[in-house]
Enzyme design. Structure first.
Site, short mmCIF file in Angstrom:
data_model
loop_
_atom_site.label_atom_id
_atom_site.label_comp_id
_atom_site.label_asym_id
_atom_site.label_seq_id
_atom_site.Cartn_x
_atom_site.Cartn_y
_atom_site.Cartn_z
N ASN A 7 0.86 -1.18 0.00
CA ASN A 7 0.00 0.00 0.00
C ASN A 7 0.90 1.24 0.00
OD1 ASN A 7 -1.78 2.06 0.53
ND2 ASN A 7 -2.63 1.15 2.40
N ARG A 91 -2.74 -2.10 -3.26
CA ARG A 91 -3.91 -1.26 -3.03
C ARG A 91 -3.81 -0.08 -4.01
NH1 ARG A 91 -5.16 3.08 1.64
NH2 ARG A 91 -7.27 3.50 0.95
N HIS A 180 -12.86 3.33 0.37
CA HIS A 180 -12.86 2.30 1.41
C HIS A 180 -13.60 1.04 0.95
CE1 HIS A 180 -12.74 5.71 4.67
NE2 HIS A 180 -11.51 5.27 4.45
N ARG A 241 -11.09 16.47 7.81
CA ARG A 241 -11.83 16.81 6.57
C ARG A 241 -13.24 17.31 6.91
NH1 ARG A 241 -10.75 11.04 3.72
NH2 ARG A 241 -8.78 10.76 4.82
N GLU A 384 -8.15 -4.91 5.48
CA GLU A 384 -8.02 -4.61 4.06
C GLU A 384 -6.88 -5.40 3.42
OE1 GLU A 384 -8.42 -0.52 5.47
OE2 GLU A 384 -9.29 -0.04 3.52
#
Ligand code: ADP
Length: 398
Positions: A7, A91, A180, A241, A384
């Site tokens: 990743n 990823r 996601h 965010r 993940e």
């Protein structure tokens, strides 16, 4: 079969080596500060102590080279040679409208991934660098791309279209993509197993709540709506965010604060969210500590977060015409007892009844709803890396 899961971020590489015989992690680690002073590789072989290897790491090729060297090292290594790595799973943040599932990387696929860089300018080029580095260092090992957006490609147009001119969708690809996806797919699959049903017969709302957060409606195993949009800025407010805000606020902010497009984008991604509201931290543990000491803005930020997540749960129950299970996952979802409690409070009308004792748990698969709750609520730790490895194995065994 051993699978190397990679990743790549702009200045980092996270990795795991997974033995698919029993899905165990043989080693994992992190390269940080690529191309910046103070580069470091932290490598953790399973069951042994972490090793910290400091050296200059100018780029991703060098980073991957050092990770591979650590994996075969006589002292802290876990394999004898690189030949033991059967495949690499990467990823990749954005698959656009091209990739609705994971793929084996060919020259053509890599070009398509690269061409999507405009969609995720911070992440996609790093993902491409990671793929190129592995191709260079392991030219005969199959490489697979697993996309954050792919699971959401099943959304219908009513869910993914924005109210801008249709031409903008056609010309610039402006629509909701969602992110996601690997996590939402993985935890909804586990939830269906826990429900003891074929996933085709389930309606599940998955709440991935971490530094970045998104909520997804999974109907019959397919994503039908999700809270993140064209970028991961959309949806609920997050660590730093904004989440969804009235779009008319953006030009006002630019004018008042003298920001250009890049400036306002950075502001909304890095300075807002629960950090901006509280003025304390982006970390929920710090916010809870501050709120417990009477900090009202920290309390407001936490309340806003829970309220917004709850609002999505209600919206997605309506979108699917019902809900069988709600899943909490990721850093906040797996660990934050208060957040789970507050999101579920007031949802009794939907058939949600949390059990306070069962909810008093962190980081392990648990049914946290009361025995007589019509809607099951689960804590399911996401994985993940394992999901990427499983897809890689599936595609490489074909
Ligand atoms: P990322 O989106 O970066 O993958 P994670 O899913 O790892 O993030 O989530 C990180 C967040 O999880 C932290 O910022 C922190 O707010 C939250 N978190 C971790 N542990 C706890 C805890 N015990 N209680 C509350 N929040 C926690």
């Amino acid at each position: 079969m051993k699978i190397f899961v990679v990743n790549c971020g702009s200045s980092s590489i996270k990795y795991q080596l997974i033995d698919m015989k029993d899905e165990s992690v043989i080693a994992k680690g992190l390269v940080e500060r690529i191309g910046i002073e103070g580069s470091v590789l932290t490598h953790t072989p399973a069951g042994k102590d972490k090793v910290r290897l400091e050296s200059a790491i100018p780029d991703h090729v060098d980073g991957i080279k050092k990770v591979l060297a650590a994996l075969v090292d006589p002292n802290h290594g876990v394999i004898k040679s690189m030949d033991e790595i059967d495949a690499v799973g990467h990823r990749v943040v954005h698959g656009g409208e091209i990739f609705n599932e994971s793929v084996v990387i060919t020259d053509e696929v890599l070009k398509q991934i690269e061409d999507l860089s405009d969609m995720a300018p911070l992440h996609q080029p790093a993902n491409v660098s990671g793929i190129r580095a592995c191709q260079k260092l392991m030219p005969n090992t199959p490489q697979v791309a697993v996309f954050d957006t792919a699971f959401h490609q099943t959304m219908p147009p009513v869910a993914y279209m924005f109210g801008v001119k249709y031409e903008e969708y056609k010309d610039y690809g402006i629509r909701k993509y969602g992110f996601h996806g690997t996590s939402h797919k993985y935890v909804s699959g586990v939830a269906a197993q826990l429900l003891g049903k074929d996933i085709k017969d389930t309606k599940i709302i998955t709440c991935h709540l971490g530094n970045g957060s998104s909520i997804t409606a999974v109907d019959g195993g397919k994503s039908v709506d999700t809270s993140m949009g064209f970028t991961p800025l959309d949806g609920v407010l997050m660590g730093t965010r904004t989440g969804s805000i009235d779009p008319a606020v953006v030009p006002v902010l630019m004018q008042k604060k003298g920001l250009d497009a890049a400036g306002v984008d950075k502001y909304m991604n890095k300075e807002c969210g629960v950090l901006g509201v509280s003025g304390v931290s982006s970390d929920f543990r710090d916010l809870e500590d501050a709120a417990a000491k009477g900090n009202e803005r920290a309390q407001l930020a936490l309340d806003m977060f829970c309220y917004q997540v709850k609002r999505y749960v209600g919206a997605y129950a309506a979108a699917m015409g019902g809900v069988d299970a709600i899943v909490f996952t990721a850093g906040v979802g797996e660990n934050d007892i208060h957040t789970r409690q507050q999101v579920c409070a007031g949802l009794e009308f939907l058939g949600v009844k949390l059990d306070a004792d069962r909810n008093n748990v962190r980081g392990k698969v648990t049914e946290i709803s009361a025995a007589d709750s019509k809607v099951k609520v689960f804590l399911i730790p996401t994985n993940e890396e394992l999901a990427i490895a499983q897809d890689t194995l599936r595609l490489c065994s074909k």
